[in-house]
Scaffold this motif. Structure first.
Motif, short mmCIF file in Angstrom:
data_model
loop_
_atom_site.label_atom_id
_atom_site.label_comp_id
_atom_site.label_asym_id
_atom_site.label_seq_id
_atom_site.Cartn_x
_atom_site.Cartn_y
_atom_site.Cartn_z
N ASP A 193 0.83 -1.20 0.00
CA ASP A 193 0.00 0.00 0.00
C ASP A 193 0.87 1.26 0.00
N ALA A 194 1.93 1.27 0.82
CA ALA A 194 2.82 2.43 0.87
C ALA A 194 3.53 2.63 -0.46
N LEU A 195 3.90 1.53 -1.10
CA LEU A 195 4.57 1.63 -2.39
C LEU A 195 3.62 2.18 -3.45
N ALA A 196 2.37 1.78 -3.40
CA ALA A 196 1.37 2.29 -4.34
C ALA A 196 1.19 3.80 -4.16
N GLU A 197 1.23 4.25 -2.92
CA GLU A 197 1.10 5.68 -2.65
C GLU A 197 2.27 6.46 -3.26
N LEU A 198 3.48 5.94 -3.12
CA LEU A 198 4.65 6.60 -3.70
C LEU A 198 4.59 6.61 -5.22
N THR A 199 4.03 5.55 -5.79
CA THR A 199 3.86 5.50 -7.24
C THR A 199 2.85 6.55 -7.69
N GLU A 226 5.89 3.04 -12.41
CA GLU A 226 5.25 1.72 -12.38
C GLU A 226 6.19 0.63 -12.89
N ASP A 227 6.99 0.94 -13.89
CA ASP A 227 7.95 -0.05 -14.39
C ASP A 227 8.96 -0.42 -13.32
N GLU A 228 9.37 0.55 -12.51
CA GLU A 228 10.32 0.28 -11.43
C GLU A 228 9.67 -0.62 -10.38
N VAL A 229 8.43 -0.34 -10.06
CA VAL A 229 7.72 -1.15 -9.06
C VAL A 229 7.58 -2.58 -9.54
N ARG A 230 7.30 -2.76 -10.84
CA ARG A 230 7.16 -4.12 -11.37
C ARG A 230 8.47 -4.90 -11.29
N ARG A 231 9.59 -4.20 -11.21
CA ARG A 231 10.88 -4.88 -11.08
C ARG A 231 11.24 -5.19 -9.62
N MET A 232 10.48 -4.64 -8.70
CA MET A 232 10.81 -4.82 -7.28
C MET A 232 10.32 -6.18 -6.80
N THR A 233 11.25 -7.07 -6.59
CA THR A 233 10.94 -8.43 -6.15
C THR A 233 11.77 -8.75 -4.92
N ILE A 234 11.13 -9.30 -3.91
CA ILE A 234 11.86 -9.74 -2.71
C ILE A 234 12.17 -11.22 -2.90
N PHE A 289 13.09 7.79 -1.40
CA PHE A 289 12.27 6.58 -1.54
C PHE A 289 12.31 5.76 -0.27
N LEU A 290 13.51 5.53 0.27
CA LEU A 290 13.65 4.72 1.48
C LEU A 290 12.92 5.36 2.66
N ASP A 291 13.13 6.65 2.84
CA ASP A 291 12.53 7.34 3.99
C ASP A 291 11.01 7.37 3.91
N GLN A 292 10.49 7.67 2.72
CA GLN A 292 9.03 7.77 2.59
C GLN A 292 8.37 6.40 2.65
N LEU A 293 9.02 5.40 2.12
CA LEU A 293 8.46 4.05 2.21
C LEU A 293 8.43 3.59 3.66
N GLU A 294 9.50 3.84 4.39
CA GLU A 294 9.53 3.48 5.81
C GLU A 294 8.43 4.20 6.57
N ALA A 295 8.28 5.51 6.32
CA ALA A 295 7.25 6.27 7.02
C ALA A 295 5.85 5.76 6.69
N GLY A 296 5.64 5.39 5.43
CA GLY A 296 4.34 4.88 5.04
C GLY A 296 4.00 3.57 5.72
N ILE A 297 4.98 2.69 5.84
CA ILE A 297 4.75 1.42 6.53
C ILE A 297 4.46 1.66 8.01
N ALA A 298 5.24 2.54 8.63
CA ALA A 298 5.05 2.82 10.06
C ALA A 298 3.63 3.34 10.33
N THR A 299 3.17 4.24 9.49
CA THR A 299 1.82 4.81 9.66
C THR A 299 0.76 3.73 9.54
N ARG A 300 0.89 2.88 8.55
CA ARG A 300 -0.12 1.85 8.30
C ARG A 300 -0.11 0.77 9.38
#
Length: 362
Positions: A224-230, A237-245, A327-338
């Protein structure tokens, strides 16, 4: 992330992030340490001056290794003199932060180097999916939260960060094949490296009879946080599609597969195998203090230390991209909030194993 790229177990970005990661990964570690102590009681020992060799496979910064190795050395000291040297070999991929690792070994009060004068530390910078130590040289082996990382990414997973949740059966099959290959290689080379009678204790991600991968609240918050940043235009969106854990969990049958049908592979046998749910220490703390903000921060820091460096590598500029820190800071903040908005317990399926190398029949 391109196909066939080598996966690196992400390193902590600073001590605060690693503290959160270490606190959660310690869940379930004590029983594994008990297994390691039991192994130290029975493995054959070389005669002095040949050192007793302990291998730490997938060391990272060695924080997850300090307590088990100290515990094993304490047991070994009941079997041999204090002057009998112990050589601990910490292994990881070449890009691992070995400087941080040796700083941990030097400065951490839990380090075996501070507790046992006849112990010595060394390192090998090679993937453990190959042979990295001499044959028949290791008396005791330890690996915690390492073998879940694949040696390579079979393919991106465009519809989810984690292959366990993809709708594409072909991707699930490709990752399952890679996971089977990696486990086969890991076991085969440890079978060569262990001394006859030696033992290896492992902790990794597991899948129990319920088929659950786990970490669902965190993955939902991350997605959800990643979608918000997108949506905000920070990432494409192409970068997000490449993000695989590129982590996998294994079932009991997956662990057993290389040993079938005889129960033995490279003279190794599974002496102990248990899949269980680890403790969610962040939720346990929340139950005590009702501090939702701290709960969210802990999970966000855990995510940043565990997987963010893999994700940031998918940006067009990789880890050197001008947007990386934002990207790192905002993604972390988004996860923390959720996570703080709706604290809930997370299921954390884990596996503990002991592999034993049988001595040659006389």
């Amino acid at each position: 992330m391109p196909e066939s790229s080598v996966v690196v177990c992400p390193q902590p970005l600073d001590s605060a992030y690693y503290t959160a990661r270490r606190r959660l990964q310690a869940a379930g570690l004590r029983p594994a340490i008990d297994l390691f102590e039991q192994a130290a009681k029975v493995v054959p020992l070389p005669a002095p001056p040949q050192p007793i060799v302990i291998a730490d496979y997938g060391a990272a910064t060695a924080h997850n290794s300090l307590l088990p190795i100290c515990a094993a050395i304490a047991v070994l000291r009941t079997r041999t003199t204090r002057g009998h040297s112990v050589l601990v070999v910490h292994t990881d991929v070449p890009v691992n932060d070995f400087t941080a690792m040796f700083r941990t070994l030097t400065d951490d009060p839990d380090s075996y180097l501070r507790k046992d004068a006849a112990s010595f530390a060394s390192a090998v910078g090679r993937s453990f999916y190959s042979q990295i130590l001499p044959s028949n040289s290791v008396n005791l082996g330890w690996s915690a939260h390492a073998v879940q990382w694949l040696s390579r990414v079979p393919a991106p997973v465009p519809d989810h960060l984690q292959v366990a949740h993809t709708a594409e059966e072909s991707l699930r099959a490709a990752y399952a094949r890679q996971a089977a290959h990696d486990w086969h290689e890991f076991v085969a080379f440890r079978g060569r490296e262990l001394c006859p009678g030696g033992r290896l204790v492992l902790m990794t991600m597991g899948i129990g009879e319920d088929g659950e991968y786990g970490y669902r609240p965190l993955l939902a918050a991350l997605t959800d946080a990643l979608a918000e940043l997108t949506g905000a235009g920070l990432v494409l969106e192409d970068e997000v599609r490449r993000m695989t854990i590129p982590m996998v969990s294994r079932r009991a049958a997956d662990f057993i597969a290389p040993f079938s049908p005889s129960g033995r592979f490279e003279r190794l046998e599974i002496e102990h195998l248990e899949i269980f749910d680890g403790e969610d220490r962040f939720f346990a703390q929340y139950r005590l203090d009702k501090d939702a903000k701290a709960f969210g921060v802990n999970w966000a820091q855990f995510a940043r230390a565990s997987v963010f460096s893999t994700m940031v590598g998918a940006l067009d500029g990789g880890r050197d991209d001008a947007r990386a820190e934002q990207f790192l800071d905002q993604l972390e903040a988004g996860i923390a909030t959720r996570m703080a908005a709706a604290p809930e317990q997370t299921q954390i399926p884990l596996a503990r194993l002991v592999l034993h190398k049988r001595p040659k029949a006389r």
